[in-house]
Design a protein around this motif. Structure first.
Motif, PDB file in Angstrom:
ATOM      1  N   UNK A  59       0.788  -1.055   0.124  1.00  0.00           N
ATOM      2  CA  UNK A  59      -0.115   0.140  -0.066  1.00  0.00           C
ATOM      3  C   UNK A  59       0.975   1.099  -0.275  1.00  0.00           C
ATOM      4  N   UNK A  60       1.734   1.231  -1.016  1.00  0.00           N
ATOM      5  CA  UNK A  60       2.431   2.619  -1.201  1.00  0.00           C
ATOM      6  C   UNK A  60       1.806   3.631  -1.615  1.00  0.00           C
ATOM      7  N   UNK A  61       2.326   4.870  -1.359  1.00  0.00           N
ATOM      8  CA  UNK A  61       1.858   5.985  -2.042  1.00  0.00           C
ATOM      9  C   UNK A  61       0.514   6.649  -1.750  1.00  0.00           C
ATOM     10  N   UNK A  62      -0.198   6.129  -0.572  1.00  0.00           N
ATOM     11  CA  UNK A  62      -1.307   6.491  -0.028  1.00  0.00           C
ATOM     12  C   UNK A  62      -1.473   7.176   1.225  1.00  0.00           C
ATOM     13  N   UNK A  63      -0.059   7.447   1.680  1.00  0.00           N
ATOM     14  CA  UNK A  63      -0.038   8.345   3.115  1.00  0.00           C
ATOM     15  C   UNK A  63      -0.878   7.688   4.266  1.00  0.00           C
ATOM     16  N   UNK A  64      -0.649   6.464   4.426  1.00  0.00           N
ATOM     17  CA  UNK A  64      -1.666   5.814   5.642  1.00  0.00           C
ATOM     18  C   UNK A  64      -1.629   6.513   6.728  1.00  0.00           C
TER      19      UNK A  64
END
Length: 131
Positions: free
Chosen positions: A99-104
């Protein structure tokens, strides 16, 4: 109630989380029960989908930049192996989540432990609230 009977023995949380309408676990369970194919799912399939739905709820998936397919049950996204960031093995079990790039932000749910074949889990956080 049928899903609760299946999920309760699998749940790493208390029964209260399955009864609490504000919990991520409850919202994930409600989504799963509404799936038109629910009655045909094996216990393993239910556990995987519930685990992923709980992850989505815990990490505020509606706000992700890349959430293609997540919690959709029709067409090309009816199988969780087609969801953004999910990789499945030859037998259809989840082997990797990226889950990269989602600023979780949010908390990692304990239900992730239900993904028995998960070998790699890659996350990038903006803010981790709790584990």
């Amino acid at each position: 109630d049928a899903l609760k009977a299946v999920m309760l023995p699998l749940s790493p949380n208390s029964a209260e989380s399955l009864d609490d309408e504000d919990s991520d676990q409850y919202r994930a369970m409600e989504w799963l029960v509404k799936n038109e194919s629910f009655d045909s799912f094996s216990t393993e399939k239910m556990a995987e989908r519930w685990s992923l739905a709980t992850l989505y709820e815990s990490f505020y998936g509606k706000e992700w930049k890349e959430n293609t397919g997540w919690l959709r049950d029709r067409g090309e996204y009816s199988d969780e192996c087609s969801w953004q960031g999910i990789v499945c093995g030859d037998l259809g079990s989840i082997t990797r989540i990226e889950l990269k790039g989602n600023s979780l932000w949010g908390g990692l749910p304990r239900e992730i432990g239900l993904l028995d074949d998960l070998g790699k889990f890659v996350l990038y956080f903006r803010s981790l609230i709790h584990l």
